[in-house]
Motif scaffolding. Sequence first.
Motif, PDB file in Angstrom:
ATOM      1  N   THR A   1       5.122   4.541   3.345  1.00  0.00           N
ATOM      2  CA  THR A   1       4.709   5.949   3.704  1.00  0.00           C
ATOM      3  C   THR A   1       5.808   6.572   3.751  1.00  0.00           C
ATOM      4  OG1 THR A   1       3.532   7.078   5.318  1.00  0.00           O
ATOM      5  CG2 THR A   1       4.531   5.197   6.022  1.00  0.00           C
ATOM      6  N   ASP A   2       5.954   7.720   4.440  1.00  0.00           N
ATOM      7  CA  ASP A   2       6.975   9.122   4.343  1.00  0.00           C
ATOM      8  C   ASP A   2       7.714   8.765   5.687  1.00  0.00           C
ATOM      9  OD1 ASP A   2       5.192   9.958   6.124  1.00  0.00           O
ATOM     10  OD2 ASP A   2       4.810  11.623   5.276  1.00  0.00           O
TER      11      ASP A   2
ATOM     12  N   LYS B   1      -0.691   8.153  13.945  1.00  0.00           N
ATOM     13  CA  LYS B   1      -1.368   8.249  12.670  1.00  0.00           C
ATOM     14  C   LYS B   1      -0.958   7.492  11.492  1.00  0.00           C
ATOM     15  CE  LYS B   1      -2.246  11.594   9.247  1.00  0.00           C
ATOM     16  NZ  LYS B   1      -1.653  12.197   7.920  1.00  0.00           N
ATOM     17  N   ILE B   2       0.315   6.726  11.630  1.00  0.00           N
ATOM     18  CA  ILE B   2       0.623   6.222  10.543  1.00  0.00           C
ATOM     19  C   ILE B   2       0.099   4.969  10.195  1.00  0.00           C
ATOM     20  CG2 ILE B   2       2.464   4.816  12.224  1.00  0.00           C
ATOM     21  CD1 ILE B   2       4.241   4.641  10.083  1.00  0.00           C
TER      22      ILE B   2
ATOM     23  N   GLY C   1       0.821   5.287   0.462  1.00  0.00           N
ATOM     24  CA  GLY C   1      -0.244   6.620   1.060  1.00  0.00           C
ATOM     25  C   GLY C   1      -0.119   7.731   0.236  1.00  0.00           C
ATOM     26  N   GLY C   2      -0.816   8.767   0.566  1.00  0.00           N
ATOM     27  CA  GLY C   2      -0.843  10.002  -0.402  1.00  0.00           C
ATOM     28  C   GLY C   2       0.190  10.455  -0.639  1.00  0.00           C
TER      29      GLY C   2
ATOM     30  N   GLY D   1       8.865   3.643   9.636  1.00  0.00           N
ATOM     31  CA  GLY D   1       8.050   2.828  10.492  1.00  0.00           C
ATOM     32  C   GLY D   1       7.447   3.432  11.336  1.00  0.00           C
ATOM     33  N   MET D   2       7.116   2.628  12.486  1.00  0.00           N
ATOM     34  CA  MET D   2       6.122   3.270  13.664  1.00  0.00           C
ATOM     35  C   MET D   2       7.298   3.712  14.747  1.00  0.00           C
ATOM     36  SD  MET D   2       3.285   3.335  15.254  1.00  0.00           S
ATOM     37  CE  MET D   2       2.102   2.117  14.913  1.00  0.00           C
ATOM     38  N   HIS D   3       7.186   4.890  14.933  1.00  0.00           N
ATOM     39  CA  HIS D   3       8.135   5.714  15.986  1.00  0.00           C
ATOM     40  C   HIS D   3       7.453   5.453  17.237  1.00  0.00           C
ATOM     41  CE1 HIS D   3      11.028   7.830  13.480  1.00  0.00           C
ATOM     42  NE2 HIS D   3      10.683   7.018  12.705  1.00  0.00           N
TER      43      HIS D   3
ATOM     44  N   ASN E   1       7.215   7.848  19.192  1.00  0.00           N
ATOM     45  CA  ASN E   1       6.316   8.904  19.859  1.00  0.00           C
ATOM     46  C   ASN E   1       5.904   9.739  18.649  1.00  0.00           C
ATOM     47  OD1 ASN E   1       5.336  10.964  21.399  1.00  0.00           O
ATOM     48  ND2 ASN E   1       6.704  10.890  23.160  1.00  0.00           N
ATOM     49  N   ASP E   2       5.024  10.718  18.656  1.00  0.00           N
ATOM     50  CA  ASP E   2       4.540  11.386  17.565  1.00  0.00           C
ATOM     51  C   ASP E   2       5.504  12.148  16.968  1.00  0.00           C
ATOM     52  OD1 ASP E   2       3.208  12.765  15.521  1.00  0.00           O
ATOM     53  OD2 ASP E   2       1.325  12.437  16.717  1.00  0.00           O
ATOM     54  N   PRO E   3       6.039  11.932  15.868  1.00  0.00           N
ATOM     55  CA  PRO E   3       7.165  12.911  15.046  1.00  0.00           C
ATOM     56  C   PRO E   3       6.787  14.346  14.873  1.00  0.00           C
ATOM     57  CG  PRO E   3       6.794  11.248  13.916  1.00  0.00           C
ATOM     58  CD  PRO E   3       5.985  10.761  15.044  1.00  0.00           C
ATOM     59  N   ARG E   4       5.386  14.570  14.990  1.00  0.00           N
ATOM     60  CA  ARG E   4       4.883  15.831  14.557  1.00  0.00           C
ATOM     61  C   ARG E   4       4.874  16.623  15.711  1.00  0.00           C
ATOM     62  NH1 ARG E   4      -0.700  13.617  12.362  1.00  0.00           N
ATOM     63  NH2 ARG E   4      -0.384  12.415  14.400  1.00  0.00           N
TER      64      ARG E   4
ATOM     65  N   LYS F   1       0.956  -1.208  -0.138  1.00  0.00           N
ATOM     66  CA  LYS F   1       0.123   0.130  -0.097  1.00  0.00           C
ATOM     67  C   LYS F   1       0.845   1.319   0.110  1.00  0.00           C
ATOM     68  CE  LYS F   1      -1.883   3.572   2.506  1.00  0.00           C
ATOM     69  NZ  LYS F   1      -1.478   4.516   3.565  1.00  0.00           N
TER      70      LYS F   1
HETATM   71  P1  ADP Z   1       0.019   8.081   4.183  1.00  0.00           P
HETATM   72  O1  ADP Z   1      -0.479   9.183   3.383  1.00  0.00           O
HETATM   73  O2  ADP Z   1       1.238   7.255   3.621  1.00  0.00           O
HETATM   74  O3  ADP Z   1      -1.063   7.074   4.589  1.00  0.00           O
HETATM   75  P2  ADP Z   1       0.199   9.403   7.074  1.00  0.00           P
HETATM   76  O4  ADP Z   1       0.355  10.769   6.961  1.00  0.00           O
HETATM   77  O5  ADP Z   1      -1.266   8.871   7.067  1.00  0.00           O
HETATM   78  O6  ADP Z   1       0.692   8.337   5.603  1.00  0.00           O
HETATM   79  O7  ADP Z   1       0.875   8.517   8.242  1.00  0.00           O
HETATM   80  C1  ADP Z   1       2.389   9.039   8.191  1.00  0.00           C
HETATM   81  C2  ADP Z   1       2.831   9.867   9.196  1.00  0.00           C
HETATM   82  O8  ADP Z   1       2.190   9.656  10.514  1.00  0.00           O
HETATM   83  C3  ADP Z   1       3.976  10.365   9.241  1.00  0.00           C
HETATM   84  O9  ADP Z   1       4.399  11.289   8.506  1.00  0.00           O
HETATM   85  C4  ADP Z   1       4.064  10.804  10.879  1.00  0.00           C
HETATM   86  O10 ADP Z   1       4.102  12.250  10.870  1.00  0.00           O
HETATM   87  C5  ADP Z   1       2.856  10.406  11.281  1.00  0.00           C
HETATM   88  N1  ADP Z   1       3.056   9.790  12.702  1.00  0.00           N
HETATM   89  C6  ADP Z   1       2.263  10.060  13.798  1.00  0.00           C
HETATM   90  N2  ADP Z   1       2.548   9.141  14.844  1.00  0.00           N
HETATM   91  C7  ADP Z   1       3.608   8.404  14.302  1.00  0.00           C
HETATM   92  C8  ADP Z   1       4.398   7.343  14.897  1.00  0.00           C
HETATM   93  N3  ADP Z   1       4.235   6.774  16.075  1.00  0.00           N
HETATM   94  N4  ADP Z   1       5.249   6.613  14.112  1.00  0.00           N
HETATM   95  C9  ADP Z   1       5.340   7.215  12.702  1.00  0.00           C
HETATM   96  N5  ADP Z   1       4.668   8.226  12.277  1.00  0.00           N
HETATM   97  C10 ADP Z   1       3.773   8.922  12.574  1.00  0.00           C
END
Ligand code: ADP
Length: 439
Positions: A219-220, A255-256, A8-9, A223-225, A227-230, A6
């Motif tokens: 995705t961008d 959100k990943i 993503g956007g 992997g799963m981090h 904590n929320d990198p945003r 898959k």
């Molecule tokens: P896609 O468009 O590929 O579905 P998303 O924007 O839905 O991508 O998900 C990827 C984003 O999720 C990352 O850019 C990151 O900012 C955010 N994110 C939030 N929490 C986490 C986390 N714990 N680990 C990784 N990414 C995370």
Amino acid sequence: MFLVLKFGGTSVGSAQRIKDLVKFCVTPAPKIVVLSAMSGTTNALVEICEALYAKEIEKATTLISILKLKYDKEIKDLYSKPKSIEKAEQLITNHFNHLLSFTMDMFTVNEEKAILAQGELLSTALFHYYLEECGFDSALLPALNFMKIDANDEPDMAYIEKFALEELKKHPEQKLFITQGYICRNVFGEIDNLKRGGSDYTASIIGAAIKSTEVQIWTDIDGMHNNDPRIVDKTHPIKELSFDEAAELAYFGAKILHPTCILPAKKRNIPVRLKNTLQPEALGTLIANINTNEGIKAVAAKDGITAINIKSDRMLLAHGFLRAVFEIFERYKTPIDMICTSEVAVSLTIDNNKNLGGITKELKEIAMVEIDDNQTIICIVGQLPKDKSGYANKVLDALKDIPLRMVSYGGSANNISVLVNGSLKKEALQALNKGLFNY
Ligand code: ADP
Ligand code: ASP
Ligand code: MG
């Protein structure tokens, strides 16, 4: 056996990004590629729907033209052969004329769902044409022919399995299929969707339906981090998660991943791998039926939570009281996330306020009720054996300066949850990053 990939956007967000996907798709392993809409498209379609609901026809028409301009530009950058450009122009004209047709009609929730589906229909067709231009054979699998949700908005797995396999059988020699994430039909056969971020869910549902060897979510980020990198400055990717750990993180806000996307894969024991299209050599995260190391792995936050405090000094301990409370939530099809009880009160949280009015009215018939909205659940996830001390301590110590509205510990060996006021989310995530991960 097919792999499900898959993207993503952001991974299909521009002509260049679409070109970059080819290398992941044309390797020898048979694949079903699930695509999201180009980034920004679904948000733009949501805005168009809002304008149409408000009967702001001129605004909706302008928004449609602005979105079309983006696609006109992208196809010029994407294709070099006149035949492909012509096909893509025709495709875009058809889809945007379809969008414009909604400005002339009555607008209801059915039209909204049909509009929201356009992004994935466009991205998949554009990628399919691009593969064709590059000389790679692929087939489009129309998701609307097999992705279906039932009356409870749950995937209808028996239907999906039957019709996905039927679609695949139409192309017996084909090794590369492209399909739309997010979109589906509902129990009435109307176009519907799996909610925002739902393409992850599509991938996992298809993976389960066709018993894929692995589902890869590209995705961008690598992997799963933890904590929320945003929200916090320093985070690191997690190599491995068990299905349960990943499901908790997704459900409670990472959100990943779409909140429920792990469940179909877990049911069929299909590994899910999170990978970064911008850094394909990075390991990413493997989510599987594995015993991961003991300890806290990650935290996530889920906003927009409502806490409901139900107080009844006479009745709480009375036999049948909690059942009466739960039945009210069940009648309104509103799931409860957290729950804490004391001798005289029970506090619980919901993330769907749609029926709060009705729920409150009925609760008030049996108890006193207080509502706090704009709350955030912070979820701390890992392998946290209940028979060992220390985990709750660590979490509460990290959060010692932050007022906690609720604490939930012991429900599972994977999760400690706390509820804080929404305004304290950032502070809480930062405090946990420092206290639990030494950042
Ligand atoms: P896609 O468009 O590929 O579905 P998303 O924007 O839905 O991508 O998900 C990827 C984003 O999720 C990352 O850019 C990151 O900012 C955010 N994110 C939030 N929490 C986490 C986390 N714990 N680990 C990784 N990414 C995370
Ligand atoms: N395009 C949809 C959205 O933006 C689905 C997805 O990207 O997963 O929510
Ligand atoms: Mg997503």
